[in-house]
Scaffold this motif. Structure first.
Motif, PDB file in Angstrom:
ATOM      1  N   ALA B 216       0.830  -1.210   0.000  1.00 18.08           N
ATOM      2  CA  ALA B 216       0.000   0.000   0.000  1.00 18.08           C
ATOM      3  C   ALA B 216       0.863   1.257   0.000  1.00 18.08           C
ATOM      4  O   ALA B 216       0.498   2.272  -0.611  1.00 18.08           O
ATOM      5  N   GLU B 253      -3.337  -6.863   4.306  1.00 21.33           N
ATOM      6  CA  GLU B 253      -2.529  -6.029   3.424  1.00 21.33           C
ATOM      7  C   GLU B 253      -3.157  -5.923   2.025  1.00 21.33           C
ATOM      8  O   GLU B 253      -2.996  -4.906   1.357  1.00 21.33           O
ATOM      9  N   LEU B 255      -6.391  -5.868   1.616  1.00 24.98           N
ATOM     10  CA  LEU B 255      -7.459  -4.898   1.859  1.00 24.98           C
ATOM     11  C   LEU B 255      -6.904  -3.477   1.841  1.00 24.98           C
ATOM     12  O   LEU B 255      -7.505  -2.571   1.245  1.00 24.98           O
ATOM     13  N   GLU B 256      -5.768  -3.280   2.475  1.00 24.86           N
ATOM     14  CA  GLU B 256      -5.183  -1.939   2.506  1.00 24.86           C
ATOM     15  C   GLU B 256      -4.784  -1.499   1.086  1.00 24.86           C
ATOM     16  O   GLU B 256      -4.957  -0.334   0.716  1.00 24.86           O
ATOM     17  N   HIS B 259      -7.861  -0.546  -0.608  1.00 28.87           N
ATOM     18  CA  HIS B 259      -8.285   0.742  -0.029  1.00 28.87           C
ATOM     19  C   HIS B 259      -7.551   1.904  -0.712  1.00 28.87           C
ATOM     20  O   HIS B 259      -8.156   2.929  -1.052  1.00 28.87           O
ATOM     21  N   LEU B 295     -13.262  -8.353  -0.777  1.00 30.41           N
ATOM     22  CA  LEU B 295     -12.429  -7.375  -0.065  1.00 30.41           C
ATOM     23  C   LEU B 295     -12.751  -5.951  -0.494  1.00 30.41           C
ATOM     24  O   LEU B 295     -12.722  -5.020   0.325  1.00 30.41           O
ATOM     25  N   ARG B 298     -15.645  -5.011   1.400  1.00 28.34           N
ATOM     26  CA  ARG B 298     -15.286  -4.711   2.780  1.00 28.34           C
ATOM     27  C   ARG B 298     -14.572  -3.363   2.881  1.00 28.34           C
ATOM     28  O   ARG B 298     -14.772  -2.625   3.841  1.00 28.34           O
ATOM     29  N   LEU B 302     -15.186   0.504   5.340  1.00 26.78           N
ATOM     30  CA  LEU B 302     -14.278   1.153   6.290  1.00 26.78           C
ATOM     31  C   LEU B 302     -14.833   2.515   6.685  1.00 26.78           C
ATOM     32  O   LEU B 302     -15.246   3.298   5.827  1.00 26.78           O
TER      33      LEU B 302
ATOM     34  N   PRO C 138      -0.357  -2.452   9.255  1.00 22.78           N
ATOM     35  CA  PRO C 138      -1.066  -1.905   8.100  1.00 22.78           C
ATOM     36  C   PRO C 138      -2.130  -0.912   8.577  1.00 22.78           C
ATOM     37  O   PRO C 138      -2.649  -1.052   9.689  1.00 22.78           O
ATOM     38  N   PHE C 139      -2.448   0.023   7.795  1.00 25.87           N
ATOM     39  CA  PHE C 139      -3.505   1.005   8.079  1.00 25.87           C
ATOM     40  C   PHE C 139      -3.143   1.967   9.217  1.00 25.87           C
ATOM     41  O   PHE C 139      -3.960   2.785   9.599  1.00 25.87           O
ATOM     42  N   TYR C 143       0.391   7.325   4.423  1.00 23.78           N
ATOM     43  CA  TYR C 143       1.773   7.259   3.922  1.00 23.78           C
ATOM     44  C   TYR C 143       2.255   8.597   3.358  1.00 23.78           C
ATOM     45  O   TYR C 143       3.426   8.937   3.466  1.00 23.78           O
TER      46      TYR C 143
ATOM     47  N   LEU D 249      -2.055  -9.577  10.907  1.00 23.35           N
ATOM     48  CA  LEU D 249      -1.565  -9.731   9.536  1.00 23.35           C
ATOM     49  C   LEU D 249      -2.031 -11.036   8.885  1.00 23.35           C
ATOM     50  O   LEU D 249      -2.399 -11.040   7.726  1.00 23.35           O
ATOM     51  N   LEU D 328     -15.245 -14.610   5.099  1.00 27.69           N
ATOM     52  CA  LEU D 328     -15.782 -13.363   4.537  1.00 27.69           C
ATOM     53  C   LEU D 328     -17.252 -13.492   4.154  1.00 27.69           C
ATOM     54  O   LEU D 328     -17.845 -12.522   3.685  1.00 27.69           O
TER      55      LEU D 328
END
Lengths: 330, 330, 330, 330
Positions: B216, B253, B255-256, B259, B295, B298, B302, C138-139, C143, D249, D328
């Motif tokens: 990410a 990760e 998912l991030e 995102h 994902l 999902r 957030l 993560p998250f 960044y 993770l 999920l």
């Protein structure tokens, strides 16, 4: 100062794959032309450094055991061992641990053939490297079943031939993401559970290194349990089985590994396990042998009395100093 | 609570290699039968999940660009990009960085052909993955020369075609032990030094992961520099380019990463980079797409206001709680 | 044969932390007794091998800059550089990138103090090792904001002192799981974006190694960009910053690293970055220096004409042979 | 569809170290203030999520066993186990494997005290984590001697107390670069060689992960050999013992691990092994417990009939689909 007595001239062996055509998932047209079974024997002999070869079986279609024997004899080479190819397409989902009984049976049949070929060629042992026995994803297998199949498959073949020596070459991964015969201790534990006397271990320096072991420690353990059958040498970046020339990167740990072979009185040829993708295989063999000979010479210069005293104290700085004196003469 | 607006239905693309015959150095007879260029297009279409394909060039001998175009059209697929095969036997010691000028020239010629093919097929960009550009041993190359060749090779092609978009897919290693285009920042730095506007980056989730990056973060950086050309998805054990199905291991990760694609308004199809050695490629594609769709859904749950507030405080526990709420509904 | 001219006698420097009390999360009572600032200087001098010290600032409570200067002078040592401690409890969530403005300001203030101390002690540069600037989950962070703070923090201090040299020491991780200044290229890219001339890089052999770089390549790149400020030496198992004695494990790559220092004409003292948890620090320094001197001598025996020719061909086997000849005389 | 019966409400335990002051080699002033033994018990209880604590022994100076017992009772906590601190300064060069006999004897004496404290507090077992038993450099130790000391030290204590359960927590490294009790199989092999019935294993998810094992496989093996004594949970980046919150993770592998605990009918509290350097420990515990509860719930939704059928076929894609459905809901 006591140092080890001069070893008799060390001999070396190689894997026939080092002289064959290497291919990978990107250069699917191979890193060089096809090389037949008999030609790999010629090439290995022409290196001038090897006394024996680890031979994959089956040989090329149409090549008989007698022809291989003749070629070895003609070149003054021995077959150190036979390694049945239990990791090609047929066994892509496993050999002794394949989900289907027919494939497991095929693995055993191929192993039986390898036993016969080893006898015909006078090889010292049969090597199993079950490189497809494992899994790739979480939840993919039932671990107890996988273990049972892995242990029983080798055990049954070994029991059929109590006078034959078998050895398992462990590797953490590749081509499967997770191999069953992964580390020295994982393999020794499974071999102990097997309950047979004629199965041992091949300790490959590089495999040990990237399995996050110290190769010298793994070698010591396998020998102390009476399970050390053979030794292979190469090098890598500690993360993958790069199969670089011996001593290319890890001179100190290779020296320690050779030091242990002296301590345990290892007298078999040291076998090279190289994949010279872009190099001439003869060059790679010669370079490895020259480095190993130099390191064996240096190992003979270790001051063993002082080294043992330092080790008794866990005295790393003195041990390093003695290693430096032997290795760099400084 | 502010959450991101529902994305338009996300589309997916794939690499044609996922549908072809996979081979490696052990199963040298391949993990399955040969699959021709046109058949891979059929198979990709039959998965029912893909709108585009990353096409390796050259195609199979005898297959014309027109035939490929017709096959794509017939199946309602687009060529997302053309990837010249600068990593087969001919380029085994390097393509743009090969030691000999003739091979470097061959790489440029193949790149030029790829530009033409991309135009013919209406592909959005030309991708370079110079997987043989690097080295294996210490002392093997002069690093300054290697760097100069790597940068100039791509730069010259890019300058020849200022209206064409080019992208470099970086990877830490394999098949070379050390690749020049190794990490996101190594590649971005070299691209900046190139001094052209039409070269950017493909960020492959798996490549980033095993290069010890956070994918990410790499994605954010490439985008912020205006250098993000494409995105690929897959998964691995953080040490090698295992090319497992997307989300197989690293859901958080992934998912991030998704995102971030939402945050930057990424609207291109997400491309899959899979090597289903032992799996049906259609299953692998469908499994990846289903996971990524789940994902993405999902990610849309957030709580962005709270997430941003937590991030402003570097508050990992709150961020984790929000992620858990979105991902597991708990 | 052309080999490099004999270098003037190489000098060495060290980090004062090598002589202080080392502690970790398990031996929370420390691996030895407390050692005060002035005593570390005495100990460093007593090693008989060092001409300079990397000094952490602040010093112990009650110890003045004048006292430190007097101690250095008394022992014939110089301060190679000042390293402000921007990674203790106060900065546990970041220094230049801390989420709160007050901590970021505190980091800058400490940096400003370090500039003054460096001037007072005649140190060549101020080193930043922002070991808490990064994240763990993560998250956890945004960044772009993290990057902005990291770059601006150093840039602003550098702009305040255009005649002072600053350097960033990168490390992949520890104590944060992910550090912003992670690799050579990540750092060089961010430094280029900074837009100042007086910020460069410290290339630490061990940090480079476990960041999956080849240290010699990282060194070459930093130098070619005019950003090489200092060099540190140590060793590790390629996965963590073990800070073992130089050359303990990776002799070939250390040799190549030293070879590059010769090629670029590096004339500053080579600095050791050691954490001798269980060893006498003087022993660790002497062992490192003896190994490095031996390797520098061996580097001077490399046949440079042949090496350059081999490198022009990417001829790994010839390069290995030349390295073996120089290193092992075999 | 057969899915597992709802488990009785799962209980959780923790390590007292999670609530104490954490320190490392950089933030030598600690990540927070000192926290005394009794206060850690209060804090653990205040999390509201734990029923038991893994207690390091010795306690703080001046704190009696009776006081600890009273504090535990007052807060409704049990001591799950006692972990003697055989890894502080006194044991920096080893505990059971220390080079000097006096330190080895001190380790045994402390172990004996821990047995008594465990009895006094009604703890289920005594845990050994010999984190200084190993080495850092090649050639530093004699491997056979190290092994003998490691095995004999634990064996002798275990023989003295045949009715007490002992467990070894293995870890690949840290603080030593190489620990003797490194992996599940290394430890199980050594335990088998010990020849006692009352020594088993603690399988820590994170330790297993970064030892390059699959934790679910390690758990299955330890249980099948009758050697599973306890389970710990946490997470990391597969390279180091980061001790992040559980499930941070690796959700899929944590799910599989929990699935195995269901399959083997594990009924003890799941213990958390966290080092929340920069986080509130209560937050870290609650976050971990919430994630694990959610994952246990998801594990209960796995379609076990289909999963077993898929596993019998080594059918990774079907297994992944079933995992996705459970995890999920997609």
């Amino acid at each position: 100062m006591t140092s080890a007595p001069p070893s008799a001239a060390r001999a070396f062996a190689g894997g026939m794959w080092s002289f064959g055509r290497i291919i990978d998932r990107y250069a699917t047209d191979g890193y060089g032309p096809e090389v037949g079974t008999l030609r790999t024997i010629e090439l290995a002999a022409a290196s001038g450094e090897l006394v024996g070869l680890d031979l994959n079986y089956p040989f090329d279609p149409g090549v008989s055991v007698a022809e291989v024997k003749a070629a070895l004899d003609a070149h003054g080479l021995v077959a150190t061992n036979i390694t049945p190819v239990v990791y090609d397409r047929r066994f892509r989902s496993g050999s002794f641990t394949a989900p289907d009984a027919a494939t497991r049976a095929a693995a055993r049949e191929l192993a039986e053939e390898a036993v016969q070929v080893a006898a015909d060629l006078g090889a010292r042992y049969v090597k199993f490297w079950p490189g497809q026995d494992g899994y790739d994803y979480p939840f993919q297998v039932d671990y107890a079943t996988l273990r049972r199949h892995a242990v029983e498959g080798v055990r049954d073949v070994a029991r059929n031939h109590p006078d034959v020596t078998f050895a398992i070459e462990y590797k953490l991964k590749e081509p499967r993401n997770r191999l069953f015969w992964s580390t020295a201790t994982a393999s020794l534990l499974a071999i102990e559970q097997m309950g047979v006397d004629n199965v041992g271990l091949v300790v490959d320096f590089g495999h040990s290194l990237f399995a996050k072991e110290n190769p010298a420690e793994a070698l010591t353990l396998a020998h102390s349990m009476g399970r050390l059958v053979d030794i292979e040498l190469d090098d890598n970046y500690r993360e993958w089985d790069d199969d670089l020339t011996a001593g290319a990167l890890h001179l100190v740990e290779t020296l320690e590994f050779l030091h242990v072979t002296r301590e345990i009185g290892w007298s078999e040829p040291l076998k090279l396990d190289l994949f010279p993708y872009r190099e001439d295989p003869t060059d790679a063999v010669r370079e490895s042998v020259a480095t190993l000979r130099a390191l064996e010479d240096r190992a003979s210069h270790l001051d063993l009395d002082r080294l043992r005293a330092a080790q008794a104290d866990h005295d790393a700085m003195t041990a390093q100093r003695l290693v430096r004196a032997a290795l760099l003469g400084a």
